[in-house]
Design a protein around this motif. Sequence first.
Motif, short mmCIF file in Angstrom:
data_model
loop_
_atom_site.label_atom_id
_atom_site.label_comp_id
_atom_site.label_asym_id
_atom_site.label_seq_id
_atom_site.Cartn_x
_atom_site.Cartn_y
_atom_site.Cartn_z
N PRO A 140 0.82 -1.22 0.00
CA PRO A 140 0.00 0.00 0.00
C PRO A 140 0.85 1.26 0.00
N ASP A 141 0.37 2.29 -0.73
CA ASP A 141 1.01 3.60 -0.63
C ASP A 141 0.18 4.47 0.30
N LEU A 142 0.73 5.63 0.66
CA LEU A 142 -0.01 6.53 1.53
C LEU A 142 -1.29 6.98 0.83
N VAL A 197 -2.46 7.45 5.33
CA VAL A 197 -2.21 6.12 5.89
C VAL A 197 -1.85 5.17 4.75
N ALA A 198 -0.87 4.32 5.00
CA ALA A 198 -0.53 3.29 4.02
C ALA A 198 -1.13 1.97 4.47
N CYS A 199 -2.45 1.81 4.21
CA CYS A 199 -3.11 0.59 4.64
C CYS A 199 -4.29 0.33 3.73
N TRP A 200 -4.43 -0.90 3.29
CA TRP A 200 -5.50 -1.23 2.34
C TRP A 200 -6.88 -1.14 2.98
N MET A 232 -11.68 -0.02 -3.46
CA MET A 232 -11.26 -1.41 -3.27
C MET A 232 -11.42 -2.22 -4.54
N GLU A 233 -12.50 -1.88 -5.24
CA GLU A 233 -12.80 -2.68 -6.42
C GLU A 233 -11.83 -2.39 -7.55
N ARG A 234 -11.37 -1.09 -7.54
CA ARG A 234 -10.49 -0.69 -8.64
C ARG A 234 -9.20 -1.49 -8.56
N THR A 235 -8.92 -2.24 -9.55
CA THR A 235 -7.71 -3.08 -9.49
C THR A 235 -6.54 -2.31 -10.07
N GLY A 236 -5.35 -2.76 -9.72
CA GLY A 236 -4.12 -2.21 -10.30
C GLY A 236 -3.89 -0.75 -9.97
N SER A 237 -4.24 -0.33 -8.75
CA SER A 237 -3.88 1.02 -8.34
C SER A 237 -2.36 1.08 -8.22
N ASP A 238 -1.85 2.29 -8.35
CA ASP A 238 -0.38 2.38 -8.43
C ASP A 238 0.30 1.94 -7.14
N GLY A 239 0.70 0.69 -7.06
CA GLY A 239 1.29 0.21 -5.82
C GLY A 239 2.59 -0.54 -6.03
#
Lengths: 331, 328
Positions: free
Chosen positions: A305-307, A315-318, A324-331
């Motif tokens: 997770p990124d901030l 916060v860096a926490c999923w 949540m549904e959006r896949t492939g966020s920049d991580g």
Amino acid sequence: MAKSPLLEVKDLRIEFPTRRGTLVAVDGVSFDIAEGEVLGVVGESGAGKSLTGASIIGLLEPPGRIAGGQVYLSGRRIDNLPYEEMRKVRGREIGMVFQDPLTSLNPLYSVGRQLVETIQTHTDLDEQAARKRAIELLGEVGIPSPKVRIDQYPHQFSGGMRQRVVIALALCINPKLIIADEPTTALDVSIQAQIITLLKRLCSEHGAAVVLITHDMGVIAETANRVAVMYAGRLAEIGPVGEVIQRAKHPYTHGLMGSIPKLSHATERLVQIEGSMPRLTEIPSGCAFNPRCPKAFARCMVERPDLMQVEKSQVACWLYDQAMERTGSDG
Amino acid sequence: MLAFIVQRLFQAIIVMFVVGLISFSLFQYVGDPVNNMLGPEGSIEERERLRERLGLNDPVPLQFMHYVGNALQGEFGLSYRMGKPVDELIVERLPATIELVFVSAIIALLVGVPMGVYTGLNRNSWLSRIFLTVSLVGISLPTFVIGILMILIFGVWLGWLPTFGRGGVVDLGGWQTSLLTLQGWSHIIMPAITLALFQLTLIMRLVRAEMLEVLRTDYIKFARARGLRNRAVNYGHALKNTLVPVITIMGLQIGSLLAFSIITETVFAWPGMGLLFLQGIAFVDIPVMSSYLVLMALFFVIINLIVDLLYYAVDPRLRAEHVGGAAH
């Protein structure tokens, strides 16, 4: 943000090349500090707090090196300055206070000589004027009869008094930023409060911002404006001090707060975080905290997770990922 | 400060007393000087007269009193071998040894300390590696081999430098010096370098090790964090903190340079104390041996006293109780 911040750390990455590959001690740390602000940096030993502090002032011990990211002071990039340029920044624009006052002062020189030397290095004052300034400074940090004490040697001062001298040395050219690396850890509890109060008062009088590195949440709570929580070389959470302490978002921060004894309610046992911080060679994939996290779920094991902005903190926490549904966020 | 000096002086006196006792006992236990002086032909009357004249018939404690009394006045009796007073011999020979030791100590310090600082600061540079490798040679080769090699190269092959003796000496009120003429320097330079080489490498390695140690300390980091210039940090703060052990070793080494310049003096036929002592041993010339012993002990004691005073000058912590006002 209207004004550009005093200090900007962007995506800082610190590596240690070793025989068995490169260790990443600090990874993708970004934060900024406004003028006069006090930023507390907390975390366990080895979380990368001190390394972050050392890299800001350009005193990372080899073989450690800044492998990525930038550090800006008042908009000027300072992480890639040549040695001589950076030397002029140290002391004049960034001051530093170390952990152990007993070993921070050169035992062979009087405190006055060390002060005068520092003042004369950065200003054109002559010996006498520098000495006068040194006496003023010693008085300012609360050393009684500074005119006598100035000619004494470090071994003639107690620990608390020495830390006052160290603070006077760090502040003597009025730097805009002070990096205080566990300034009270080596002191008696009764002295700690005095030193913290002094540091806070002086910095606000001199208009200096502070990076206060510590693992003492009590010190953070009474001193800092904002808090950055570090875990295994990354930022777990950063936000206003009340917000982070009262409404900790990251499960790790939560655990940290739970581990502080409170007088108000008689808990039988302190909450403790199971396990220990992973070694740099064994940082798990995904979120580094996942083996110890009570709320970890599938995504935490694979994706880092990124901030992300949650209310007033980042916060860096999923758990707080809005999409949540959006896949492939920049991580 | 005064109490400290008095205390050290008192210790020095005890040391000198013990050394005096040992060197005096040489007279009692190492052979019979009368035999050496008269040879087998001397009659019993002649022997008795000589014994009486040398004071060998007095009770032992009285003899010791005489010995100490004379030694305090700089008299060590007659050399059995030369028939001359020992103090005259020493006055002739001592300047040669002292000058040799002085020049080699200066070489060792002036070259060793900067090399040590350089190799400490630039741990990985190729020049540091060369210094360290070469210094191994300096430490492991025995002095006489280096001396002989130098004689071979500079004396025999190149023919640049003389290989023995002191050359032209100038008399300075009884002190024969070779440091005032070019010829004298050409004579002293090879033995001095030979003698200095081991000390030089020792000092270099010591300074290097101490520098590495000190550069890791918090006060050096703090000095850098205050933006002090590199020169001030390295030489003002770091080097000064390495000085205490360096002074200790240097003091001991100058003592042993004096005492053990024997080999170098022999190789270069340097007319110093060492050569006198060696010849004295060969002849069981006890007055020479015992006075050499006393003299060397005196040098060690004086050097150690100076070393103690230098500690005082360098490290304020030793002055602590005399400054007062310590808060702990």
